[in-house]
Design a protein around this motif. Structure first.
Motif, short mmCIF file in Angstrom:
data_model
loop_
_atom_site.label_atom_id
_atom_site.label_comp_id
_atom_site.label_asym_id
_atom_site.label_seq_id
_atom_site.Cartn_x
_atom_site.Cartn_y
_atom_site.Cartn_z
N SER A 71 0.83 -1.20 0.00
CA SER A 71 0.00 0.00 0.00
C SER A 71 0.87 1.26 0.00
N ARG A 74 2.50 1.67 -3.45
CA ARG A 74 1.55 2.25 -4.41
C ARG A 74 1.40 3.74 -4.19
N ARG A 78 2.24 6.76 -6.84
CA ARG A 78 1.18 7.70 -7.24
C ARG A 78 1.58 9.15 -6.95
N LYS A 85 -2.42 7.54 -10.38
CA LYS A 85 -3.58 7.73 -9.51
C LYS A 85 -4.82 7.07 -10.10
N TYR A 86 -4.78 6.80 -11.40
CA TYR A 86 -5.94 6.23 -12.09
C TYR A 86 -5.75 4.76 -12.44
N VAL A 87 -4.65 4.17 -11.98
CA VAL A 87 -4.36 2.76 -12.24
C VAL A 87 -4.85 1.95 -11.04
N ASP A 88 -5.56 0.86 -11.31
CA ASP A 88 -6.09 0.05 -10.21
C ASP A 88 -4.94 -0.61 -9.43
N ASP A 89 -5.23 -0.97 -8.20
CA ASP A 89 -4.21 -1.52 -7.31
C ASP A 89 -3.56 -2.78 -7.87
N ALA A 90 -4.35 -3.67 -8.45
CA ALA A 90 -3.80 -4.93 -8.96
C ALA A 90 -2.78 -4.68 -10.07
N THR A 91 -3.08 -3.74 -10.96
CA THR A 91 -2.15 -3.42 -12.04
C THR A 91 -0.89 -2.78 -11.49
N ASP A 93 0.32 -3.17 -8.56
CA ASP A 93 1.07 -4.22 -7.86
C ASP A 93 1.96 -4.99 -8.83
#
Length: 101
Positions: A71, A74, A78, A85-91, A93
């Protein structure tokens, strides 16, 4: 985007200057200069694809390394790139995993 965010006390605001993101990874001037210095790049380094890729990896590894948890990693990435800021957490990661290799 940047100009309205400049504090009125800054020289850039007073002179109407602003920073413009550059290259494939949209690195702003102060970050670009700092990364080049930290990487030990000479002043005559060409800002080509290879240099941009090296700078991205340097900055991404630096940002991620300052986090202890995924976290935090990430969050740090960001802070460096608006687009993350617009990329999902899984991507994100997956990006963190790749740059850690």
């Amino acid at each position: 985007y940047v100009k309205p965010r400049l504090p009125e006390t800054t020289e850039a605001f007073k002179t109407g200057k602003t920073s413009t993101p550059m290259g494939k990874y949209q690195i702003v001037g102060t970050t670009l200069k700092s990364a080049a210095q930290q990487m030990g790049l000479p002043d005559n380094t060409v800002f080509n694809k290879e240099t941009q890729d090296q700078m991205f990896l340097f900055l991404a590894k630096d940002a991620a390394s300052r986090g202890k948890t995924i976290s935090q990693k990430r969050k740090n990435l960001r802070k460096v790139w608006e687009g993350f800021k617009y990329v999902d957490d899984a991507t994100l990661d997956k990006v963190i995993e790749e740059i850690g290799k």
